[in-house]
Design a protein around this motif. Structure first.
Motif, PDB file in Angstrom:
ATOM      1  N   ASN A  12       0.819  -1.209   0.000  1.00  0.00           N
ATOM      2  CA  ASN A  12       0.000   0.000   0.000  1.00  0.00           C
ATOM      3  C   ASN A  12       0.856   1.263   0.000  1.00  0.00           C
ATOM      4  O   ASN A  12       0.496   2.281  -0.599  1.00  0.00           O
ATOM      5  N   ASP A  15       1.916   1.818  -3.474  1.00  0.00           N
ATOM      6  CA  ASP A  15       0.759   2.287  -4.239  1.00  0.00           C
ATOM      7  C   ASP A  15       0.485   3.759  -3.954  1.00  0.00           C
ATOM      8  O   ASP A  15       0.227   4.550  -4.868  1.00  0.00           O
ATOM      9  N   LEU A  16       0.561   4.138  -2.682  1.00  0.00           N
ATOM     10  CA  LEU A  16       0.321   5.532  -2.323  1.00  0.00           C
ATOM     11  C   LEU A  16       1.366   6.446  -2.958  1.00  0.00           C
ATOM     12  O   LEU A  16       1.041   7.543  -3.434  1.00  0.00           O
ATOM     13  N   ARG A  19       0.475   6.937  -6.574  1.00  0.00           N
ATOM     14  CA  ARG A  19      -0.738   7.747  -6.727  1.00  0.00           C
ATOM     15  C   ARG A  19      -0.477   9.215  -6.386  1.00  0.00           C
ATOM     16  O   ARG A  19      -0.970  10.119  -7.078  1.00  0.00           O
ATOM     17  N   THR A  20       0.284   9.476  -5.334  1.00  0.00           N
ATOM     18  CA  THR A  20       0.564  10.871  -5.006  1.00  0.00           C
ATOM     19  C   THR A  20       1.454  11.518  -6.067  1.00  0.00           C
ATOM     20  O   THR A  20       1.303  12.702  -6.370  1.00  0.00           O
ATOM     21  N   HIS A 303      -7.009   2.036   3.243  1.00  0.00           N
ATOM     22  CA  HIS A 303      -6.102   2.534   2.215  1.00  0.00           C
ATOM     23  C   HIS A 303      -6.835   3.360   1.167  1.00  0.00           C
ATOM     24  O   HIS A 303      -6.338   4.403   0.724  1.00  0.00           O
ATOM     25  N   THR A 304      -8.008   2.933   0.773  1.00  0.00           N
ATOM     26  CA  THR A 304      -8.778   3.680  -0.229  1.00  0.00           C
ATOM     27  C   THR A 304      -9.121   5.070   0.292  1.00  0.00           C
ATOM     28  O   THR A 304      -9.018   6.066  -0.435  1.00  0.00           O
ATOM     29  N   VAL A 307      -5.958   7.269   0.200  1.00  0.00           N
ATOM     30  CA  VAL A 307      -5.688   7.774  -1.146  1.00  0.00           C
ATOM     31  C   VAL A 307      -6.663   8.893  -1.489  1.00  0.00           C
ATOM     32  O   VAL A 307      -6.282   9.933  -2.042  1.00  0.00           O
ATOM     33  N   ARG A 308      -7.929   8.700  -1.142  1.00  0.00           N
ATOM     34  CA  ARG A 308      -8.946   9.709  -1.445  1.00  0.00           C
ATOM     35  C   ARG A 308      -8.649  11.012  -0.708  1.00  0.00           C
ATOM     36  O   ARG A 308      -8.848  12.101  -1.264  1.00  0.00           O
ATOM     37  N   TYR A 310      -5.692  12.256  -0.038  1.00  0.00           N
ATOM     38  CA  TYR A 310      -4.663  12.951  -0.802  1.00  0.00           C
ATOM     39  C   TYR A 310      -5.234  13.528  -2.097  1.00  0.00           C
ATOM     40  O   TYR A 310      -4.824  14.609  -2.547  1.00  0.00           O
ATOM     41  N   GLU A 311      -6.175  12.811  -2.719  1.00  0.00           N
ATOM     42  CA  GLU A 311      -6.831  13.347  -3.919  1.00  0.00           C
ATOM     43  C   GLU A 311      -7.574  14.642  -3.595  1.00  0.00           C
ATOM     44  O   GLU A 311      -7.449  15.649  -4.301  1.00  0.00           O
TER      45      GLU A 311
END
Length: 335
Positions: A12, A15-16, A19-20, A303-304, A307-308, A310-311
């Motif tokens: 994760n 993945d983060l 994504r960031t 984790h979702t 991520v959201r 940071y979005e």
């Protein structure tokens, strides 16, 4: 995180980072903590290598390496290697605390003869010297190999004006720990800017403020997500450390309403809320502190949802004056 294996947690983290990076974040730091079930970051140099290899534009660094646990030569060798692999993308943040409890600190330092925290400045100078950076102490015939063509920037981590003044004296960038010492943030950055003198590493002062940032679709959801870190805060003081709990597990944790309220109030200076709330508070924090950059520590169970967050933060600050970076775990050991 409860119900998550170490392998999944580390996956994760990768993945983060990806994504960031795609969201436009430009810095990703990892802390050093030991004997802490809730944080899979005991070896930041190893993690930095993995994350830098999995990304292409992020600056990846330690926030930070806790110098009482390491010989300066070893730190310079590790980060010189990382900088040679990933030129221009590695940061080395250095902290004066052990990043753990006293017994674990003793185990880390046993037989190594490491200097204690009161020689922090001397240790930093040794690291600079081994890296071949300006302001470093002379090391005679001993050198750290491999040496990158350009040494990685060395940062001083701190949570008080004393640490800030040391960063200023050494002419290094400074990262202040608003996430666990918010009462000192403004004074620390102010002391840093007032005392800064260039030593060849940095032409002008540069400060990062690291804060807990949890962004939900609205204030209520963000406060719900924050219940995990609030309970972790209580467990830190009761010695009942374990994995971060989900909000549902946090509801069942054996703490009184009064204890929960104290924990919630302790996070009041942090940036927790919906996008508009966090945007307003982030810009207020940067303006009040005079920091150049916000580092977001988003500690939530899912984790979702992480991520959201940071979005939503990237969207909220799009086009604003704030430079934003990300960090997956709080740098609680920086003192």
């Amino acid at each position: 995180m409860s119900g998550t294996s170490p392998s999944t947690t580390l996956s994760n983290t990768l993945d983060l980072a990806r994504r960031t990076e795609a969201l436009g974040y430009h810095r990703y730091w990892l802390a050093e903590h030991h004997n802490t079930p809730s944080i899979a970051s005991s070896s930041p140099a190893v993690l930095i290598g993995q994350i830098a290899a999995a990304t292409s534009t992020l600056r990846v660094g330690a926030g930070g390496v806790m110098l009482p646990n390491h010989q300066p030569l070893v730190v310079a060798e590790q980060f010189g290697t990382l900088a040679a692999f990933h030129p221009g993308r590695i940061d080395l943040g250095l902290g004066r605390a052990a990043g753990t409890d006293p017994l674990t600190a003793q185990a880390l330092q046993r037989g190594g003869g490491q200097p204690r925290g009161d020689t922090f400045g001397a240790q930093i100078s040794e690291v600079l010297g081994f890296l071949g950076a300006p302001g470093g102490g002379r090391r005679g015939p001993v050198a750290a190999y491999p040496q990158a063509e350009t040494p990685p920037p060395v940062w001083v981590l701190g949570s008080s004006p004393n640490g800030a003044r040391l960063a200023a004296e050494l002419g290094l960038p400074f990262a202040t720990a608003h996430h666990f010492s918010p009462q000192n943030t403004v004074n620390a950055v102010t002391a840093y800017r007032r005392s800064f003198r260039s030593t060849g590493n940095l032409a002008a002062p540069y400060a990062v403020v690291a804060a807990v940032v949890i962004v939900g679709e609205d204030d209520a959801q963000a406060l719900r997500l924050a219940s995990s870190v609030e309970i972790a805060h209580l467990e830190l003081f009761t010695g009942n450390l374990g994995p971060y709990l989900s909000p549902e597990e946090a509801d069942r944790a054996p703490y009184s309403p009064q204890q929960r309220q104290i924990a919630r109030e302790s996070f009041a200076p942090q940036l927790i809320g919906g996008p508009e709330t966090v945007r307003r508070r982030a810009l207020e924090l940067l303006a009040a502190s005079g920091a150049d950059e916000l580092m977001a520590l988003t500690i939530v169970h899912d984790h979702t949802a992480r991520v959201r967050s940071y979005e939503l933060l990237a969207q909220a600050l799009a086009g604003g004056p704030a430079a934003v970076s990300s960090q997956p775990a709080a740098a609680l050991g920086a003192g």
